[in-house]
Design an enzyme around this catalytic site. Structure first.
Site, PDB file in Angstrom:
ATOM      1  N   HIS A  92      -6.324   4.054  -5.261  1.00 49.54           N
ATOM      2  CA  HIS A  92      -5.638   5.189  -5.591  1.00 49.54           C
ATOM      3  C   HIS A  92      -6.532   6.561  -5.746  1.00 49.54           C
ATOM      4  O   HIS A  92      -6.037   7.373  -5.801  1.00 49.54           O
ATOM      5  CB  HIS A  92      -4.956   4.974  -7.098  1.00 49.54           C
ATOM      6  CG  HIS A  92      -3.808   4.284  -7.064  1.00 49.54           C
ATOM      7  ND1 HIS A  92      -2.756   4.563  -8.000  1.00 49.54           N
ATOM      8  CD2 HIS A  92      -3.296   3.253  -6.352  1.00 49.54           C
ATOM      9  CE1 HIS A  92      -1.752   3.724  -7.594  1.00 49.54           C
ATOM     10  NE2 HIS A  92      -2.125   3.005  -6.821  1.00 49.54           N
TER      11      HIS A  92
ATOM     12  N   SER B 144      -3.555   5.288   0.483  1.00 53.37           N
ATOM     13  CA  SER B 144      -3.081   3.971   1.582  1.00 53.37           C
ATOM     14  C   SER B 144      -3.212   4.612   2.746  1.00 53.37           C
ATOM     15  O   SER B 144      -2.968   5.778   3.123  1.00 53.37           O
ATOM     16  CB  SER B 144      -1.584   3.714   1.145  1.00 53.37           C
ATOM     17  OG  SER B 144      -1.343   3.385  -0.205  1.00 53.37           O
TER      18      SER B 144
ATOM     19  N   LYS C 130      11.463  -0.972  -1.994  1.00 50.23           N
ATOM     20  CA  LYS C 130      10.960  -1.824  -0.808  1.00 50.23           C
ATOM     21  C   LYS C 130      10.357  -2.826  -0.892  1.00 50.23           C
ATOM     22  O   LYS C 130      10.509  -4.298  -0.620  1.00 50.23           O
ATOM     23  CB  LYS C 130      10.335  -0.794   0.155  1.00 50.23           C
ATOM     24  CG  LYS C 130      10.079  -1.246   1.462  1.00 50.23           C
ATOM     25  CD  LYS C 130       9.775  -0.485   2.466  1.00 50.23           C
ATOM     26  CE  LYS C 130       9.612  -1.133   3.840  1.00 50.23           C
ATOM     27  NZ  LYS C 130       9.197  -0.318   5.041  1.00 50.23           N
ATOM     28  N   ASP C 131       9.406  -2.741  -2.239  1.00 53.33           N
ATOM     29  CA  ASP C 131       8.703  -4.044  -2.605  1.00 53.33           C
ATOM     30  C   ASP C 131       9.483  -5.069  -3.288  1.00 53.33           C
ATOM     31  O   ASP C 131       9.142  -6.285  -3.262  1.00 53.33           O
ATOM     32  CB  ASP C 131       7.666  -3.799  -3.570  1.00 53.33           C
ATOM     33  CG  ASP C 131       6.351  -3.065  -2.929  1.00 53.33           C
ATOM     34  OD1 ASP C 131       6.032  -3.184  -1.672  1.00 53.33           O
ATOM     35  OD2 ASP C 131       5.203  -2.410  -3.506  1.00 53.33           O
TER      36      ASP C 131
ATOM     37  N   GLU D   2      -7.892 -28.432   1.604  1.00 53.31           N
ATOM     38  CA  GLU D   2      -6.559 -27.840   1.636  1.00 53.31           C
ATOM     39  C   GLU D   2      -6.451 -27.055   2.821  1.00 53.31           C
ATOM     40  O   GLU D   2      -7.547 -26.606   3.300  1.00 53.31           O
ATOM     41  CB  GLU D   2      -6.434 -27.162   0.257  1.00 53.31           C
ATOM     42  CG  GLU D   2      -6.365 -27.981  -1.146  1.00 53.31           C
ATOM     43  CD  GLU D   2      -5.012 -28.283  -1.264  1.00 53.31           C
ATOM     44  OE1 GLU D   2      -4.508 -29.391  -0.620  1.00 53.31           O
ATOM     45  OE2 GLU D   2      -4.251 -27.811  -2.066  1.00 53.31           O
TER      46      GLU D   2
END
Ligand code: HEM
Lengths: 426, 256
Positions: free
Chosen positions: A216, A220, A244-245, A288
Site C-alpha cells: 500500500h 500495485s 472481482k476477488d 509432499e
C-alpha cells in the site's frame, strides 16, 4: 502530535470510535477508496486467495489442536480420533490437510504472477523480499505440520530433512541433535514441532501484514508493468476489486471443495496411514508434492553438502532476483525473449517436480541435473545478460491508452466519458 | 488479457498435472484390476448388506490375526446394525476390563463402547506367532496404493509359485504383494462363513464383502462427506456464477 481524527462516518457509534481510533478511516482508505490499476487480470486474485487460505489454516488448525496429542504414542491415534469421534472432525482435518496443498498452489501462482509481470522490480523489491520470507515460513510450517500426524512419511520425512543439517562440517551434527532435542526424532522433536507449528502461522500473519503494508506504500503493479499516471488509470478498490476477488474466491473454494469432499487423500501419501515405525524404512521416502522440485535439486547434486546448499540456494536466489534481472521493463508482454524463457524456466520447475517423485535412477538422474542447472542458469546467467541485450517492445503511454496510437480496443481510446466515470466516485 | 488468464490457468493445471504424475513405485507386483464398488464415484455409497457380510468375514476369519484398533462396537451402527444387534455382538466377545483385586488383568464381556477385540496382546506376540506382524486393518484401505482394488487383489491373489520361483519356507506366493512372498496364509478359500442372508459365500464374494467393510472402516464419514460435498459444490457454482454476473455488470462501464 496527539489530536482527534476528523471522522467522516455518520453512524454515531462508528464516528465515536473512529474519532478516537481511526480504524474505519484506515479501512476506507486502504480497502475502500484505494486507487487500484484498472487493468488487472485474474492473476491478481491470488494474493487475496492466499490471505483467505491462511485464515482457513489458522481456524481449522486451532480446532485440530484442541483434540490433537503431541506425543509419539498418541499422535497417530489422536488424529484418527479427530476423524472419527469429533463432530465434523473429518471436515476440519481434511480442510486443514488439503488447505496446505491449496495454499501452495495459490502461492506458487502468485509468485509466478510476480515473475511474469516483473512485480519484483523497483520500487517493489522489499515487497517481493518480504514475500520470499513468507514462502520460507510457509515451508517451515507445512514441513512441521506434516510431522504431526506421526505416520510413516511424517517420521521418515522429518528424519531425512533434519538430517540434512548434518552435512555442514563441524557444526552439523550438534545442530541436528539440537533440532531433535535428543539423539533421534522422538517425543521432544514432535513436541517442539507442534509448538512451532502453532506459532509460525501467527508470525506469518504478521509478515503478511508487512507485505500488504509495503504494497500500500508502493501501489500495485499491473499486467502492462507501467506506472499509474493519471486517476483515469485506476478504479477504487471497492467495489471493483472486492467483487472481482469474490469471483476468484468462489472458484478457489470450488476447487478446494472438490478436493476436500470427493478426493481428500488424492494428494496425500498412503504410507502416512501407517503409524510411524523407526524400525521400518518405507520403500521410498517422498515429501509432499509442493516440496518435490526442491527435493529433486537436493538429490541431483552428487555431494550432500552441495545438495543442501543448492536446495536452500534455489529459494534464496529469489531474494536477489530484483537485482539479477537487469531489464528496466517490467512486464513480460514487452519482452519478447523473456516471455519465452520464463516458460522454459517453468518447464524446468515442473521437470524437477516429476524428478522429485521418482527414485533417483536412470533417466531421472539426468533430467534432474539438467533441470537443476537450468533453474540456476535462468536466474544467474540469462536474466542479467538478457536485460542488457533484449530489444523490448515500445511501452504504452499509460494504462488508459494501452496502445500508443491511441486506439484502446473497445473503448476507442477515449479516456473521458465512460472510462472516467468510476474515478469520480473516488 | 484473456490470453494471459488462459495461460495462467494452463500453467496451474500443468504444474498440478506434472507433479501429480504419481511416483511410479518400482515394484514387480502388477496393478490390481479395477473392481466394481458401491462406493465408487462422487455419488457412491456403501452397500450396507455387503458391509455387514464383510463384518462377518472379518470377525470370523481376519480377526483371528488382525486387530482393528480404531473401531469400537458402537461404530457398527454406521453399517446399519441396530443397537440391540451391536449390544449382542459386543457381549459375545471377551475384552480387557481393567484388573481384578489381585492386580491381574481381567477379561469380561464387551459393551458397545469397547474397542474391537485385538487377537494378540502386543505386536511382538503377533510377530512371534505368525512370522510377521499382521497390520492393523482399521485404515488399511487408505494405507495402500490402489486401495480397495489392492486389498481385493491380495485376498484373491494367492497362487502356486511360477516354476523356478524360490519361495522361502513359511511364506506364500501372492500375485499382488510386492515381492510376491507374503507371511499371511491364504485366509479365504470360499465357504469360510455361512451368510445369514443366504448369499453364496464364493471366494470373490467374501473378498468383495470384507473389502467393502474395510473401506467403510477406513472412511466411515464418506457418505456424509459426499452428500455435503454435492451441496457445497452446487452452492459455490451458483454463487460463483452470480458473482461473475455482478462483476460483469459492475465493470461494464469501465474501459479496461
Ligand atoms: C500456514 C498455515 C498452516 C499450514 C501450511 C499448515 C500445514 C499443516 C500440514 C501439512 C499438516 C499435516 C496434515 C496431515 O497430513 O494430517 C498439519 C497438521 C496440523 N496442523 Fe497445521 N498448518 C497451518 C496452520 C496451523 C495452525 C495455525 C494450527 C494451530 C493453531 C495448526 C495445527 C495443526 C495440527 C494440530 C495438526 C495435526 C493434525 C493433523 O495432522 O491433521 N496448523 N498442518
Amino acid at each position: 502530535m496527539a489530536g482527534l481524527n476528523k471522522s467522516s462516518f455518520t453512524n454515531p457509534v462508528v464516528n465515536w470510535i473512529d474519532t478516537r481510533l481511526p480504524v474505519f478511516t484506515m479501512m476506507q482508505k486502504e480497502y475502500g477508496k484505494f486507487p487500484t490499476p484498472k487493468n488487472f487480470n485474474y492473476m491478481w486474485n491470488f494474493g487475496a486467495l492466499a490471505m483467505i487460505n491462511l485464515l482457513i489454516m489458522i481456524i481449522t488448525g486451532i480446532f485440530l489442536a484442541m483434540n490433537y496429542q503431541p506425543n509419539t504414542q498418541l499422535a497417530f491415534n489422536s488424529v484418527q480420533h479427530i476423524m472419527r469421534d469429533v463432530n465434523y472432525g473429518w471436515l476440519i482435518r481434511y480442510v486443514h490437510q488439503n488447505g496446505a496443498s491449496m495454499f501452495f498452489i495459490v502461492t506458487y501462482i502468485h509468485i509466478f504472477r510476480g515473475m511474469y509481470y516483473g512485480s519484483y522490480k523497483a520500487p517493489r523489491e522489499l515487497l517481493w523480499m518480504i514475500g520470499v520470507v513468507i514462502l520460507l515460513l510457509m515451508m517451515a510450517t507445512a514441513f512441521m505440520g506434516y510431522v504431526l500426524p506421526w505416520g510413516q512419511m511424517s517420521y521418515w520425512g522429518a528424519t531425512v530433512i533434519t538430517n540434512l543439517f548434518s552435512a555442514f562440517p563441524v557444526v552439523g551434527q550438534p545442530i541436528v541433535t539440537w533440532l531433535w532435542g535428543g539423539f533421534a526424532v522422538a517425543d521432544p522433536t514432535l513436541n517442539r514441532f507442534f509448538s512451532l507449528h502453532y506459532l509460525l502461522p501467527f508470525v506469518l500473519l504478521g509478515v503478511v501484514f508487512l507485505h500488504v503494508a509495503a504494497l500500500h506504500v508502493v501501489g500495485s503493479n499491473n499486467p502492462l508493468g507501467i506506472d499509474v499516471k493519471t486517476p483515469q488509470d485506476t478504479v477504487p478498490f471497492h467495489p471493483y476489486y472486492t467483487v472481482k476477488d469474490s469471483v476468484g474466491i468462489c472458484v478457489f473454494l470450488l476447487v478446494f471443495a472438490l478436493l476436500v469432499f470427493f478426493m481428500p487423500n488424492l494428494l496425500g501419501d498412503p504410507n502416512n496411514f501407517i503409524p510411524a515405525n523407526p524400525l521400518q524404512t518405507p520403500p521410498d521416502i517422498v515429501p509432499e508434492w509442493y516440496f518435490l522440485p526442491f527435493y529433486a535439486i537436493l538429490r541431483s547434486v552428487p555431494n550432500k553438502l552441495g545438495g543442501v546448499c543448492m536446495m536452500f540456494g534455489s529459494i534464496l536466489v529469489l531474494f536477489v532476483l530484483p537485482w539479477l534481472d537487469t531489464s528496466p521493463v517490467r512486464s513480460a508482454r514487452f519482452r519478447p525473449v523473456f516471455r519465452v524463457l520464463i516458460w522454459v524456466w517453468v518447464a524446468s520447475v515442473i521437470g524437477l517436480g516429476m524428478v522429485g517423485a521418482h527414485p533417483p535412477t536412470g533417466i531421472w538422474v539426468v533430467l534432474g541435473r539438467v533441470c537443476t542447472i537450468y533453474y540456476f542458469f535462468h536466474f544467474l546467467v540469462l536474466l542479467p545478460i538478457l536485460g542488457k541485450m533484449e530489444r523490448t517492445l515500445p511501452l504504452p503511454e499509460s494504462i488508459s491508452r494501452p496502445v500508443i496510437s491511441g486506439n484502446s480496443g473497445g473503448g476507442g481510446g477515449l479516456p473521458s466519458g465512460a472510462a472516467a466515470r468510476p474515478m469520480e466516485k473516488a | 488479457m484473456m490470453r494471459t488468464i488462459l495461460r495462467g490457468v494452463a500453467a496451474g493445471a500443468l504444474v498440478a498435472l506434472g507433479l501429480w504424475t504419481a511416483p511410479a513405485r518400482a515394484q514387480d507386483a502388477p496393478v490390481p484390476p479395477q473392481q466394481v464398488w458401491s462406493f465408487d464415484g462422487p455419488f457412491g455409497t456403501f452397500d450396507m448388506a455387503a458391509a455387514q457380510r464383510g463384518f462377518q468375514v472379518y470377525s470370523q476369519v481376519c480377526a483371528n490375526c488382525h486387530s482393528m484398533d480404531q473401531l469400537h462396537y458402537r461404530d457398527l451402527s454406521g453399517i446399519g446394525l441396530s443397537a440391540a444387534q451391536i449390544k449382542a455382538i459386543a457381549a459375545a466377545v471377551q475384552v480387557p476390563v481393567g484388573v481384578d483385586d489381585q492386580g491381574a488383568p481381567k477379561l469380561g464381556p464387551g459393551t458397545p463402547a469397547s474397542m474391537f477385540r485385538a487377537p494378540f496382546a502386543t505386536v511382538d506376540a503377533a510377530r512371534n506367532a505368525l512370522g510377521a506382524a499382521p497390520p492393523d486393518l482399521s485404515v488399511i484401505v487408505n494405507a495402500r496404493e490402489y486401495h480397495a482394488n489392492y486389498i481385493y487383489g491380495i485376498l484373491t491373489g494367492f497362487r502356486d509359485p511360477p516354476p523356478g520361483f524360490k519361495l522361502q519356507p513359511g511364506l506364500y506366493y501372492n500375485e499382488y504383494f510386492p515381492g510376491h512372498q507374503i507371511h499371511m496364509p491364504q485366509p479365504l478359500h470360499g465357504n469360510d462363513v455361512t451368510y445369514a442372508d443366504g448369499t453364496p459365500a464364493r471366494l470373490g464374494q467374501e473378498a468383495h464383502d470384507v473389502v467393502t467393510f474395510l473401506t467403510w472402516a477406513a472412511n466411515p464419514e464418506m457418505v456424509e462427506r459426499k452428500q455435503i460435498g454435492v451441496r457445497v459444490v452446487l452452492f459455490l457454482a451458483l454463487m460463483g456464477g452470480l458473482t461473475y454476473a455482478v462483476k460483469r455488470r459492475l465493470w461494464a462501464n469501465v474501459d479496461h
